[in-house]
Design a protein around this motif. Sequence first.
Motif, PDB file in Angstrom:
ATOM      1  N   GLY A   9       7.062  50.787  11.753  1.00 14.07           N
ATOM      2  CA  GLY A   9       6.362  50.602  13.018  1.00 14.07           C
ATOM      3  C   GLY A   9       5.823  49.192  13.153  1.00 14.07           C
ATOM      4  N   GLY A  10       5.336  48.866  14.338  1.00  9.66           N
ATOM      5  CA  GLY A  10       4.782  47.541  14.562  1.00  9.66           C
ATOM      6  C   GLY A  10       4.663  47.258  16.038  1.00  9.66           C
ATOM      7  N   SER A  11       4.491  45.994  16.355  1.00  8.54           N
ATOM      8  CA  SER A  11       4.335  45.557  17.743  1.00  8.54           C
ATOM      9  C   SER A  11       5.555  44.775  18.170  1.00  8.54           C
ATOM     10  N   VAL A  12       6.020  45.060  19.373  1.00 10.92           N
ATOM     11  CA  VAL A  12       7.218  44.411  19.896  1.00 10.92           C
ATOM     12  C   VAL A  12       7.077  44.280  21.406  1.00 10.92           C
ATOM     13  N   GLN A  13       7.744  43.316  21.977  1.00  7.03           N
ATOM     14  CA  GLN A  13       7.735  43.160  23.425  1.00  7.03           C
ATOM     15  C   GLN A  13       8.761  44.097  24.050  1.00  7.03           C
ATOM     16  N   ALA A  14       8.529  44.414  25.288  1.00  8.12           N
ATOM     17  CA  ALA A  14       9.456  45.270  26.029  1.00  8.12           C
ATOM     18  C   ALA A  14      10.872  44.688  25.964  1.00  8.12           C
ATOM     19  N   GLY A  15      11.822  45.566  25.764  1.00 10.64           N
ATOM     20  CA  GLY A  15      13.206  45.146  25.613  1.00 10.64           C
ATOM     21  C   GLY A  15      13.637  44.941  24.181  1.00 10.64           C
ATOM     22  N   GLY A  16      12.664  44.912  23.282  1.00 13.31           N
ATOM     23  CA  GLY A  16      12.962  44.702  21.871  1.00 13.31           C
ATOM     24  C   GLY A  16      13.392  45.965  21.162  1.00 13.31           C
ATOM     25  N   SER A  17      13.603  45.840  19.866  1.00 13.69           N
ATOM     26  CA  SER A  17      14.088  46.947  19.042  1.00 13.69           C
ATOM     27  C   SER A  17      13.245  47.075  17.782  1.00 13.69           C
ATOM     28  N   LEU A  18      13.186  48.299  17.279  1.00 16.93           N
ATOM     29  CA  LEU A  18      12.567  48.597  15.995  1.00 16.93           C
ATOM     30  C   LEU A  18      13.382  49.698  15.333  1.00 16.93           C
TER      31      LEU A  18
END
Length: 126
Positions: A9-18
């Motif tokens: 888990g973590g923080s990502v901007q919209a459009g990104g992937s995890l």
Amino acid sequence: QVHLVESGGGSVQAGGSLRLSCAASGFTAIYFCMAWFRQGSGEEREGVGVIASNGMANTADSVKGRFYISKDNDRNTLYLQMNSLKPEDTAIYYCAAAPSYRGFPCRLALSDFGFWGQGTQVNVSS
């Protein structure tokens, strides 16, 4: 004793992937269902994706085409690949497992699962 430990888990901007991982130990059922659920702040826990021991998988309509569930039997690990993330995907993501029976379909039903991980937070910013 069954242990499920989520990570990724973590923080990502919209459009990104995890990619989330769930390492399972102590779970010896031959036939089983494993799943990902999520719970946003102030919301009920909802199913995201489920996979059976034979590899048959299904995802919720809200994430279909963006999220993919898979497993590595050799590593005893469940994965959730999340693409095209949206702010509404922000939640704590939980891994869950349950023994099953040969030919019995897995459902994305909260009550079907008795083993749970501690969760991993995913934050998607706009």
